[in-house]
Motif scaffolding. Structure first.
Motif, short mmCIF file in Angstrom:
data_model
loop_
_atom_site.label_atom_id
_atom_site.label_comp_id
_atom_site.label_asym_id
_atom_site.label_seq_id
_atom_site.Cartn_x
_atom_site.Cartn_y
_atom_site.Cartn_z
N GLU A 108 0.83 -1.21 0.00
CA GLU A 108 0.00 0.00 0.00
C GLU A 108 0.86 1.25 0.00
OE1 GLU A 108 -3.52 0.18 2.18
OE2 GLU A 108 -3.99 -1.93 1.84
N ILE A 124 3.45 5.19 -6.15
CA ILE A 124 3.19 5.11 -7.59
C ILE A 124 1.99 5.97 -7.98
CG2 ILE A 124 2.29 3.51 -9.33
CD1 ILE A 124 4.44 1.59 -8.52
N ASP A 125 0.97 6.01 -7.12
CA ASP A 125 -0.20 6.85 -7.39
C ASP A 125 0.08 8.33 -7.15
OD1 ASP A 125 -1.76 4.72 -8.12
OD2 ASP A 125 -2.61 4.39 -6.14
N LEU A 139 0.55 10.07 -4.48
CA LEU A 139 -0.19 10.75 -3.42
C LEU A 139 0.71 11.76 -2.73
CD1 LEU A 139 -2.35 8.04 -1.62
CD2 LEU A 139 -2.69 9.17 -3.79
N LEU A 171 -4.56 8.50 4.38
CA LEU A 171 -5.30 7.40 3.75
C LEU A 171 -4.63 6.04 3.97
CD1 LEU A 171 -6.16 9.09 0.35
CD2 LEU A 171 -7.69 8.74 2.27
N TYR A 211 -4.71 5.02 8.51
CA TYR A 211 -5.77 4.03 8.39
C TYR A 211 -5.34 2.71 9.04
CZ TYR A 211 -9.08 0.65 6.79
OH TYR A 211 -10.01 -0.35 6.78
N GLU A 263 -16.79 -11.28 6.15
CA GLU A 263 -16.84 -10.83 4.78
C GLU A 263 -15.93 -11.68 3.90
OE1 GLU A 263 -15.30 -6.86 2.96
OE2 GLU A 263 -16.49 -6.47 4.73
N MET A 297 0.42 1.21 -11.60
CA MET A 297 0.68 -0.21 -11.31
C MET A 297 -0.51 -0.83 -10.60
SD MET A 297 4.05 -1.72 -9.51
CE MET A 297 4.14 -3.39 -8.89
N PHE A 340 -1.37 -4.11 -8.26
CA PHE A 340 -0.63 -5.08 -7.46
C PHE A 340 -1.37 -6.41 -7.40
CE2 PHE A 340 1.12 -1.09 -6.32
CZ PHE A 340 2.40 -1.32 -5.86
N VAL A 351 -4.87 -3.04 -4.01
CA VAL A 351 -4.53 -1.94 -3.13
C VAL A 351 -5.61 -0.88 -3.29
CG1 VAL A 351 -2.92 -0.06 -2.75
CG2 VAL A 351 -2.07 -2.34 -3.18
N MET A 352 -6.12 -0.43 -2.15
CA MET A 352 -7.21 0.54 -2.23
C MET A 352 -7.12 1.46 -1.03
SD MET A 352 -9.88 -2.28 -1.09
CE MET A 352 -9.46 -3.25 0.33
N TYR A 353 -7.78 2.58 -1.13
CA TYR A 353 -7.83 3.52 -0.03
C TYR A 353 -9.19 3.32 0.62
CZ TYR A 353 -3.78 4.83 -2.58
OH TYR A 353 -2.59 4.75 -3.23
N ARG A 354 -9.17 2.60 1.74
CA ARG A 354 -10.39 2.01 2.27
C ARG A 354 -11.41 3.01 2.78
NH1 ARG A 354 -7.87 -3.64 3.98
NH2 ARG A 354 -5.96 -2.66 3.28
N THR A 355 -10.96 4.20 3.13
CA THR A 355 -11.92 5.15 3.67
C THR A 355 -12.64 5.91 2.55
OG1 THR A 355 -10.05 6.64 3.91
CG2 THR A 355 -10.78 5.49 5.89
N LEU A 356 -12.23 5.67 1.31
CA LEU A 356 -12.83 6.41 0.19
C LEU A 356 -13.83 5.52 -0.56
CD1 LEU A 356 -9.59 8.02 -1.29
CD2 LEU A 356 -11.10 8.94 0.46
N LEU A 415 -8.57 9.67 -7.18
CA LEU A 415 -7.51 10.14 -6.28
C LEU A 415 -6.20 10.53 -6.98
CD1 LEU A 415 -6.90 10.62 -3.25
CD2 LEU A 415 -5.95 8.33 -3.20
N PRO A 416 -5.61 9.65 -7.81
CA PRO A 416 -4.34 10.05 -8.43
C PRO A 416 -4.50 11.18 -9.43
CG PRO A 416 -4.72 7.68 -8.63
CD PRO A 416 -6.00 8.30 -8.20
N ALA A 474 -14.60 -1.31 1.64
CA ALA A 474 -14.70 -2.43 2.57
C ALA A 474 -15.89 -3.32 2.26
CB ALA A 474 -14.78 -1.90 4.00
N GLU A 475 -16.87 -2.78 1.52
CA GLU A 475 -18.09 -3.56 1.25
C GLU A 475 -17.94 -4.43 0.00
OE1 GLU A 475 -20.66 -0.27 0.73
OE2 GLU A 475 -20.52 0.34 2.83
N ARG A 478 -12.74 -5.12 -5.93
CA ARG A 478 -11.67 -4.24 -5.44
C ARG A 478 -10.54 -4.16 -6.45
NH1 ARG A 478 -11.01 -6.27 0.81
NH2 ARG A 478 -13.08 -5.67 1.48
N ARG A 482 -8.15 2.75 -11.16
CA ARG A 482 -7.30 3.83 -10.68
C ARG A 482 -6.05 3.96 -11.55
NH1 ARG A 482 -6.72 2.27 -5.57
NH2 ARG A 482 -4.59 1.65 -5.90
#
Lengths: 320, 356
Positions: A206, A212-213, A215, A223, A227, A318, B79, B81, B85-90, B98-99, B133-134, B140, B147
């Motif tokens: 992450e 790479i993104d 940020l 984030l 987190y 989940e 990239m 992975f 890979v994710m930004y979980r609060t978004l 985001l990028p 998260a859902e 995902r 992204r």
């Protein structure tokens, strides 16, 4: 029918004592006994004693036996402006100390984490942790000497720079800040440690993805790092809060709560009333109140930890 | 668009060389699959292209520009992975956008338009306000792909993106991949150990073995004309049959051929290769075939039969269709057409096919 069942069951043998001790229902309790004894003698009995005493008027110096007074002590405490002042001073101390330690700890932690290839990092880290492992009384004495207007190193530096020599611990405007600084010096390393632990819990992929993104520094912190690391950081903050609320020896050793009562946090008030004025009943009642406040902190802490468990459980469901 | 050139790229970890002196150019706008068994260095190679791993030696050039010393941030690559890979609060939408926020030349309207496009291509429109998260792991991963394509970087890297995804989500990802490929011609490096995926997606496959690219060619060419025994063996299921021969005068005799082939440089180190589906299997006694014994047979998912055959001391596998497979007894007749034979000397393909 009855006969048949009797015949089929094996003959009952008397259970030996060691067999009894080894049974699944017995053994766990047996293993708990030493801890329980210790806990009861050193914790439960004194707490109950304290609780009982808080309902009595009892002064060691009066020579009279304790008199039952109901909620008199509690009433007296709640109407005592010195107690309220001491409590608000303590809360101010806790908020400032823990707040600054958290921010500094986070920044220093990020700094150490980002400099993993720099030489001397380990030495620096070890030195940074030194204040945390010293006893508060030693640190207190040590800082009292540093702050000393006549012999202290700070004083001589000030004089060398042509500045007026300040009496840090003796000046009513400076003493609180000076004491706060020592607490920050002492406990920021703890928050650095917690930050490093929190950072270790962030998945590497992450962080790489954040790079790479493209940020920003702040987005990455918010984030990704916070987190994943927030529970460990929260744990650190709560531990520090509970601990800072109880701070007594460090301050007492430097200022005895003075000058006036500018650094008299509630734990010092309690100590003075109990062991300088010997008003045991009143002090016990105050101790009970402080205990309840500490329990409130602890309950918050347990709630936060459990909320994480619940979250993980729901995530596990989940995943399944 | 840029091409990617690797120039003598090497990466060692202690005494172990993961990537050994690779020089190769991946053309602009093409999909290159790095294919190979676990531990062959394909992920290390890709991480070096991304800038996540520093080469021990060698250079990486994007469109002629040396990027070896640049950070991933400066290289402007995207990239995906292995784990999503994710930004979980978004939300899904915020994750994709985001990028884009970092691209100062992009207006808010353009940014929104790109997000909308990506949501359409990846069929995420209904989930746009969903929290990460859902979502299940396949969705995902689709968001992670979204992204990476929304940014329209010159280079996109995929590190085994379908490995941890269940089979339907995998097909969905591959479908989305093909669709966005039609719209955007970025240079893509796709790491996989799944040969079917590589054959489906790649413009060219770089077959890797023990830290080197043993062959880099379009999928069909790589399959039909492997440079090495490794390529023949690794691709195809089952892989190529390899058969040793005997030197006879100025030629060689192989059990599966009716007569010796003349070969001026004949030697015991020469092996013949043939793909199982290229062997013509017929009923025993069919003219132009050699008699073979059927030792074992399996029915494959497609209803075809996979036979293990023996001719003399040679054992080989062949694929036949269901109708023939059902009527064959313990004997069969086989024919190995010359045009489907490949000859390898010490594991490397021989430059000119020997004449019969």
């Amino acid at each position: 029918m009855r006969l048949a069942s009797k015949a089929s069951s094996p003959p009952r043998r008397r259970q030996s004592f060691t067999e009894f001790l080894g049974r699944r229902e017995v053994m766990p309790f047996l293993l708990l006994v030493p801890v329980l004894i210790f806990f009861i003698i050193w914790n439960t009995i004194p707490t109950l004693w304290l609780l009982g005493l808080s309902f009595y008027r009892f002064s060691l110096t009066s020579g009279r036996p304790p008199i039952f007074a109901g909620f008199y002590n509690f009433d007296s405490i709640l109407n005592d402006s010195a107690v309220w002042l001491g409590l608000s001073r303590t809360f101010l101390f806790v908020i400032l100390a823990v707040g600054i330690e958290t921010v500094l700890g986070l920044l220093l932690g990020l700094l150490f984490w980002g400099s993993q290839k720099l030489p001397g990092r380990r030495v620096a880290l070890t030195l940074l942790f030194t204040p945390m492992v010293l006893t508060p009384v030693a640190s207190g004495t040590f800082w009292r000497l540093i702050y000393d207007p006549t012999f202290g190193i700070l004083g001589s530096i000030f004089r060398g720079l042509g500045l007026p020599s300040l009496n840090f611990l003796g000046d009513a405007h400076l003493a609180f800040g000076a004491v706060l600084l020592v607490d920050i010096w002492m406990w920021t390393p703890f928050m650095v440690l917690m930050t490093l632990a929190a950072l270790a819990s962030v998945p590497k992929a992450e962080l790489e993805a954040a790079e790479i993104d493209q940020l920003s520094w702040w987005q990455r912190l918010r984030l990704v790092i916070l987190y994943h690391g927030k529970f460990i950081l929260m744990l650190g903050i709560l531990l520090r809060t509970i601990d800072a609320f109880k701070t007594m020896d460090l301050i007492y050793d430097m200022t005895f709560g003075g000058p006036g009562s500018t650094t008299e946090v509630i734990a010092i008030t309690l100590y003075r009333r109990a062991f300088e004025d010997f008003t045991m009943g009143w002090s016990s009642a105050l101790a009970v109140i402080l205990l309840l406040i500490s329990i409130a902190f602890t309950a918050t802490f347990i709630f936060v930890l459990h909320s994480r468990d619940r979250k993980q459980a729901s995530l596990a469901e989940e995943g399944a | 668009m840029v091409d990617i050139t690797l120039d003598g790229l090497t990466r060692s970890f202690g005494g172990m060389t993961a990537v050994n002196n690779i020089s190769e150019t991946f053309p602009e706008g093409s999909v290159t699959c790095l294919l190979g068994p676990s531990g062959c260095g394909k992920t290390t190679l890709m991480r070096m292209i991304a800038g996540l791993e520093t080469p021990s030696r060698g250079r990486i050039l994007f469109g002629g520009r040396d990027v070896t010393a640049l950070t991933p941030r400066q290289r402007n690559v995207a990239m995906v992975f292995q784990y999503p890979v994710m930004y979980r609060t978004l939300t899904v939408e915020e994750n994709i956008a985001l990028p884009l926020g970092r691209d100062r030349g992009l207006s808010a309207a353009d940014r929104q338009r790109r997000v909308e496009e990506v949501l359409d291509v990846l069929q995420l429109r209904k989930l746009r306000r969903g929290r990460m998260a859902e979502l299940d792991i396949g969705t995902r991963q689709r968001v992670a792909v979204g992204r990476s394509i929304a940014r329209r970087c010159d280079v996109i890297l995929f590190d085994e993106p379908t490995t941890n995804v269940e089979v339907h989500a995998k097909l969905e990802l591959i479908r989305a991949f093909k669709q966005f490929r039609q719209q955007l011609r970025q240079t893509i490096i796709y790491v996989t150990h799944d040969q079917t995926e590589a054959m489906t997606l790649a413009d060219q496959i770089a077959l890797m073995q023990a830290g080197v690219i043993s062959q880099c060619a379009p999928p069909r060419a790589l399959y039909e004309k492997p440079d090495s025994e490794f390529g023949g063996w690794f691709l195809g299921n089952p892989g190529m049959n390899f058969i040793s021969g005997r030197v006879v005068g100025t030629g060689m005799q192989f059990d599966i051929l009716p007569e010796p082939i003349s070969m001026p440089d004949a030697g015991a180190d020469i092996r013949l290769g043939i793909r199982p589906e290229r062997i013509r299997v017929a009923l025993p006694g069919t003219p132009g075939t050699l008699p073979a014994r059927i030792e074992r047979r399996f029915i494959t998912i497609g209803g075809q039969y996979l036979l293990t055959l023996r001719i003399g001391a040679t054992v080989l596998r062949a694929r036949v269709d269901g109708a023939l497979g059902r009527i064959l007894g313990n004997e069969a007749g086989i024919d190995c057409p010359m045009q489907h034979l490949a000859f390898f000397r010490n594991g490397t393909v021989m430059a000119r096919p020997p004449s019969p």
